[in-house]
Design a protein around this motif. Sequence first.
Motif, PDB file in Angstrom:
ATOM      1  N   LEU A  19       0.607  -0.741   0.032  1.00  0.00           N
ATOM      2  CA  LEU A  19       0.236  -0.029   0.146  1.00  0.00           C
ATOM      3  C   LEU A  19       0.646   1.162   0.101  1.00  0.00           C
ATOM      4  CD1 LEU A  19      -3.009   0.597   0.221  1.00  0.00           C
ATOM      5  CD2 LEU A  19      -2.811   1.338   2.789  1.00  0.00           C
ATOM      6  N   GLY A  20       0.295   2.386  -0.614  1.00  0.00           N
ATOM      7  CA  GLY A  20       1.501   3.584  -0.711  1.00  0.00           C
ATOM      8  C   GLY A  20       1.875   3.815  -1.793  1.00  0.00           C
ATOM      9  N   PRO A  21       2.535   4.450  -1.219  1.00  0.00           N
ATOM     10  CA  PRO A  21       3.816   5.282  -2.156  1.00  0.00           C
ATOM     11  C   PRO A  21       5.102   4.476  -1.973  1.00  0.00           C
ATOM     12  CG  PRO A  21       2.916   7.360  -1.264  1.00  0.00           C
ATOM     13  CD  PRO A  21       1.981   6.231  -0.301  1.00  0.00           C
ATOM     14  N   GLY A  56     -10.738   2.545 -10.299  1.00  0.00           N
ATOM     15  CA  GLY A  56     -10.007   2.677 -10.842  1.00  0.00           C
ATOM     16  C   GLY A  56      -8.890   2.809 -10.418  1.00  0.00           C
ATOM     17  N   ASP A  57      -8.600   2.740  -8.431  1.00  0.00           N
ATOM     18  CA  ASP A  57      -7.975   2.818  -8.219  1.00  0.00           C
ATOM     19  C   ASP A  57      -8.740   2.620  -6.397  1.00  0.00           C
ATOM     20  OD1 ASP A  57      -5.682   4.253  -7.118  1.00  0.00           O
ATOM     21  OD2 ASP A  57      -6.368   5.692  -6.814  1.00  0.00           O
ATOM     22  N   GLY A  58      -7.604   2.845  -5.769  1.00  0.00           N
ATOM     23  CA  GLY A  58      -8.496   1.851  -3.391  1.00  0.00           C
ATOM     24  C   GLY A  58      -8.202   0.707  -4.088  1.00  0.00           C
ATOM     25  N   THR A  59      -8.476  -0.065  -4.850  1.00  0.00           N
ATOM     26  CA  THR A  59      -9.007  -1.731  -5.061  1.00  0.00           C
ATOM     27  C   THR A  59      -7.644  -1.968  -3.248  1.00  0.00           C
ATOM     28  OG1 THR A  59      -6.227  -2.144  -6.029  1.00  0.00           O
ATOM     29  CG2 THR A  59      -8.646  -2.348  -6.945  1.00  0.00           C
ATOM     30  N   LYS A  60      -6.676  -2.249  -2.752  1.00  0.00           N
ATOM     31  CA  LYS A  60      -5.584  -2.617  -2.036  1.00  0.00           C
ATOM     32  C   LYS A  60      -6.156  -2.291  -0.509  1.00  0.00           C
ATOM     33  CE  LYS A  60      -1.964  -1.049  -3.727  1.00  0.00           C
ATOM     34  NZ  LYS A  60      -1.166  -0.588  -4.431  1.00  0.00           N
ATOM     35  N   THR A  61      -7.211  -0.913  -0.289  1.00  0.00           N
ATOM     36  CA  THR A  61      -7.300  -0.339   0.188  1.00  0.00           C
ATOM     37  C   THR A  61      -9.035  -0.489   1.034  1.00  0.00           C
ATOM     38  OG1 THR A  61      -6.844   2.089  -0.302  1.00  0.00           O
ATOM     39  CG2 THR A  61      -8.555   2.475   1.125  1.00  0.00           C
ATOM     40  N   ALA A  62      -9.504  -1.416  -0.460  1.00  0.00           N
ATOM     41  CA  ALA A  62     -10.502  -2.125   0.061  1.00  0.00           C
ATOM     42  C   ALA A  62     -10.599  -3.321   0.445  1.00  0.00           C
ATOM     43  CB  ALA A  62     -11.499  -1.566  -1.433  1.00  0.00           C
ATOM     44  N   ILE A 105       0.658   7.037  -7.151  1.00  0.00           N
ATOM     45  CA  ILE A 105       2.349   6.880  -6.723  1.00  0.00           C
ATOM     46  C   ILE A 105       2.657   5.905  -6.412  1.00  0.00           C
ATOM     47  CG2 ILE A 105       0.842   6.573  -4.909  1.00  0.00           C
ATOM     48  CD1 ILE A 105       3.356   9.681  -4.692  1.00  0.00           C
ATOM     49  N   SER A 106       1.820   4.053  -6.142  1.00  0.00           N
ATOM     50  CA  SER A 106       2.616   2.970  -5.361  1.00  0.00           C
ATOM     51  C   SER A 106       2.958   2.347  -7.112  1.00  0.00           C
ATOM     52  CB  SER A 106       1.419   2.980  -4.616  1.00  0.00           C
ATOM     53  OG  SER A 106       0.366   2.456  -5.889  1.00  0.00           O
ATOM     54  N   LYS A 107       2.970   3.058  -8.369  1.00  0.00           N
ATOM     55  CA  LYS A 107       3.190   2.482  -9.442  1.00  0.00           C
ATOM     56  C   LYS A 107       4.180   1.720  -9.818  1.00  0.00           C
ATOM     57  CE  LYS A 107      -1.203   0.782 -10.830  1.00  0.00           C
ATOM     58  NZ  LYS A 107      -2.294   0.942  -9.382  1.00  0.00           N
ATOM     59  N   GLY A 153      -6.928  12.462   0.181  1.00  0.00           N
ATOM     60  CA  GLY A 153      -6.048  11.025   0.980  1.00  0.00           C
ATOM     61  C   GLY A 153      -4.811  10.848   2.137  1.00  0.00           C
ATOM     62  N   ALA A 154      -4.124  10.224   1.479  1.00  0.00           N
ATOM     63  CA  ALA A 154      -2.865   9.405   2.206  1.00  0.00           C
ATOM     64  C   ALA A 154      -3.425   9.470   3.663  1.00  0.00           C
ATOM     65  CB  ALA A 154      -2.203  10.864   2.967  1.00  0.00           C
ATOM     66  N   GLY A 155      -4.324   9.060   4.023  1.00  0.00           N
ATOM     67  CA  GLY A 155      -5.101   8.180   5.588  1.00  0.00           C
ATOM     68  C   GLY A 155      -5.569   9.674   6.198  1.00  0.00           C
ATOM     69  N   VAL A 188      -4.199  13.742  -3.419  1.00  0.00           N
ATOM     70  CA  VAL A 188      -6.428  14.273  -3.944  1.00  0.00           C
ATOM     71  C   VAL A 188      -7.058  13.176  -4.454  1.00  0.00           C
ATOM     72  CG1 VAL A 188      -7.529  15.939  -4.760  1.00  0.00           C
ATOM     73  CG2 VAL A 188      -5.155  16.073  -3.879  1.00  0.00           C
ATOM     74  N   GLU A 189      -7.952  12.444  -3.725  1.00  0.00           N
ATOM     75  CA  GLU A 189      -8.321  11.106  -4.596  1.00  0.00           C
ATOM     76  C   GLU A 189     -10.077  11.569  -4.877  1.00  0.00           C
ATOM     77  OE1 GLU A 189      -7.988   8.544  -1.087  1.00  0.00           O
ATOM     78  OE2 GLU A 189      -6.065   8.227  -1.943  1.00  0.00           O
ATOM     79  N   PRO A 190     -10.663  11.061  -5.792  1.00  0.00           N
ATOM     80  CA  PRO A 190     -12.147  11.187  -5.814  1.00  0.00           C
ATOM     81  C   PRO A 190     -13.088  10.743  -4.781  1.00  0.00           C
ATOM     82  CG  PRO A 190     -11.125  10.018  -7.927  1.00  0.00           C
ATOM     83  CD  PRO A 190     -10.154  10.117  -6.701  1.00  0.00           C
TER      84      PRO A 190
HETATM   85  P1  ADP Z   1      -4.934   0.955  -3.850  1.00  0.00           P
HETATM   86  O1  ADP Z   1      -4.802   0.285  -4.936  1.00  0.00           O
HETATM   87  O2  ADP Z   1      -6.076   1.205  -2.559  1.00  0.00           O
HETATM   88  O3  ADP Z   1      -5.071   2.432  -4.440  1.00  0.00           O
HETATM   89  P2  ADP Z   1      -2.221   2.455  -3.168  1.00  0.00           P
HETATM   90  O4  ADP Z   1      -0.975   1.383  -3.105  1.00  0.00           O
HETATM   91  O5  ADP Z   1      -2.305   3.704  -4.307  1.00  0.00           O
HETATM   92  O6  ADP Z   1      -3.558   1.558  -3.124  1.00  0.00           O
HETATM   93  O7  ADP Z   1      -2.299   3.566  -2.797  1.00  0.00           O
HETATM   94  C1  ADP Z   1      -2.882   4.200  -2.052  1.00  0.00           C
HETATM   95  C2  ADP Z   1      -3.048   4.943  -0.686  1.00  0.00           C
HETATM   96  O8  ADP Z   1      -1.688   5.785  -0.972  1.00  0.00           O
HETATM   97  C3  ADP Z   1      -3.819   5.702  -0.009  1.00  0.00           C
HETATM   98  O9  ADP Z   1      -4.087   5.747   0.959  1.00  0.00           O
HETATM   99  C4  ADP Z   1      -3.588   6.742  -0.821  1.00  0.00           C
HETATM  100  O10 ADP Z   1      -4.221   8.143  -0.087  1.00  0.00           O
HETATM  101  C5  ADP Z   1      -2.029   6.966  -0.555  1.00  0.00           C
HETATM  102  N1  ADP Z   1      -1.250   8.179  -1.025  1.00  0.00           N
HETATM  103  C6  ADP Z   1      -1.487   8.549  -1.983  1.00  0.00           C
HETATM  104  N2  ADP Z   1      -0.269   8.980  -2.351  1.00  0.00           N
HETATM  105  C7  ADP Z   1       0.529   9.499  -1.495  1.00  0.00           C
HETATM  106  C8  ADP Z   1       1.190  10.873  -0.843  1.00  0.00           C
HETATM  107  N3  ADP Z   1       1.780  11.092  -1.770  1.00  0.00           N
HETATM  108  N4  ADP Z   1       1.671  10.595   0.659  1.00  0.00           N
HETATM  109  C9  ADP Z   1       1.273   9.735   1.360  1.00  0.00           C
HETATM  110  N5  ADP Z   1       0.152   8.928   0.498  1.00  0.00           N
HETATM  111  C10 ADP Z   1      -0.464   8.690  -0.517  1.00  0.00           C
END
Ligand code: ADP
Length: 538
Positions: A41-43, A92-98, A161-163, A408-410, A492-494
């Motif tokens: 999860l995350g960056p 299209g996003d947030g899969t791991k979060t869910a 960010i996490s790709k 986002g970012a928690g 920033v997330e929808p």
């Molecule tokens: P998901 O499959 O849930 O989208 P990601 O690996 O994309 O998983 O991680 C998403 C998480 O990372 C979200 O909680 C998002 O808000 C957080 N995030 C995105 N950008 C940043 C950032 N620059 N700093 C910290 N957290 C971030």
Amino acid sequence: MLAGTPIILLKEGTERAEGKDAQRDNIGAAYAVANSLRTTLGPRGMDKMMVGARGDVVITNDGATILKEMEIQHPAAKILVEVAKTQDLECGDGTKTAVILTGELLHRAEDLLDEKIHPTAITTGYQIAAEEALKVLTALGRPVRREDTEALRAIAMTSMISKGVAAQRETLGRLAVRAVLEVIEERDGKLRFDRKNIQMVKKQGGEVHDTELLEGRILEKEAVHPSMPRRVTPARIALVEAAFEVKKTEYSAEIRITSPDQLDAFRAEEERMLAAMAKAIVASGANVLVCEKGIEDSVAERLAKEGIYAVKQAKREDLEMLAKATGARIVVRAADLAPADVGRAERVEDRQIGEDHLTLITGCEHARSVSLLIRGGTEHVVTEVERCFTDALTTVGIALEDGYVLTGAGATAAELSLRIRTFAANVGGREQMAVLAFADAMDIIPATLAESAGMDKIDALIELRHQHAGGRTDVGVDVLAAKIAEMGAVAVEPIRVSRQAIEGAVAAATLLLRIDAVISAKRSGAGAAPPPGGGPGF
Ligand code: ADP
Ligand code: MG
């Protein structure tokens, strides 16, 4: 008397697990899968390398892809795959979060079950909490419009960010936003986004920053004859299914030719038929031909002489897409073609990319469409860029459709945790415990992000709570800087991503908690793989 005689309801060999066992087994399996995703999860999320049965390798950080490749067997864990799929499809996003949220809700439910709280009280409590959470999300939403390019770019970049190609997210984010703005439409006062209007074509070679946005549609084909025009404008496009060839018989037939005259006559007839096909195109007024099958050389030559740009062996979906976009009608044979079947576009041209030639169709009469031509050094890279775009395009699109974004970012999760905890005081009965458990479960997101940044998770949560209690709703975990910080402009997330994650997680957790018996059919061949080649056995 029935006493002592077992009543057999299930087929022989059927396994049955009941009550606590069934529930614990389901929770355990789902939690294990969800937990395995936490490190991604995350960056600073790590990638997973998935090795298939045939030694094929997929390296990715994409939640839906990881779960798909895991080939999960446990029925309860499979429900998590569904959560991820729905999330991916809707947002299209947030899969791991869910998925992580689902796991955490189940994990917390387990503690409540230990305290002898009935599953129904837990699921009811979760639902009450989820309803309140959705209200909080709406209250926290910040408006976003087409003009807010900075915010839109932040949305695209947050989703990437996490790709694996995060380093290029500046470039890719810019392209994604431009692409969405090109195709988004206003209907009945609402913005509507259809990702199908953005075509993605992968061309291995070059570098990621060579990726470009082209107006129009791409056919991965070049003109069939070198002396055809490189560019036709305005384009009048004919779409034909059948081959421009003299049909070869499917069985071998012997044609006895006894004199040179006969041979000439035979050839002449063939030529006449081919010429008629070419003429039919000219007669229709078309100057571009897209054919689903082959085009014989002599026809290609004739078409070239007439200044017609022709493409052969086009994909069926390309024909269908062009029919929609240009207003052309797909005909079976050239002879069927009437002027009314011909579609229109501003321009059809040849585009050289590296060694390859492509056909670019611009200014289609009926559709605004753009294409992303994805470049990258290896197959892995172009595929990852494609996944990135899929996420970025969807998130930017749905943010505009709904018109609201969240931090986002928690940050949003921490705010939810705080507000739901306060709200719990108003909930009576055992359900209150579940509402509190829901609030605690929200913390898993900032906690996981903090851990990934190497921060102390407890300290991070305490600091977050402190900030949020002071009304700073956009303070979250700045993973890259490893500190708690204002994240409103960065992550920033929808709004739909959080909404769907909560709805999906609660629905899946409820589903699993309500199960008190698992009845499994006897497996034929005890788990043996189906025979290669499939099909029914004999
Ligand atoms: P998901 O499959 O849930 O989208 P990601 O690996 O994309 O998983 O991680 C998403 C998480 O990372 C979200 O909680 C998002 O808000 C957080 N995030 C995105 N950008 C940043 C950032 N620059 N700093 C910290 N957290 C971030
Ligand atoms: Mg993401």
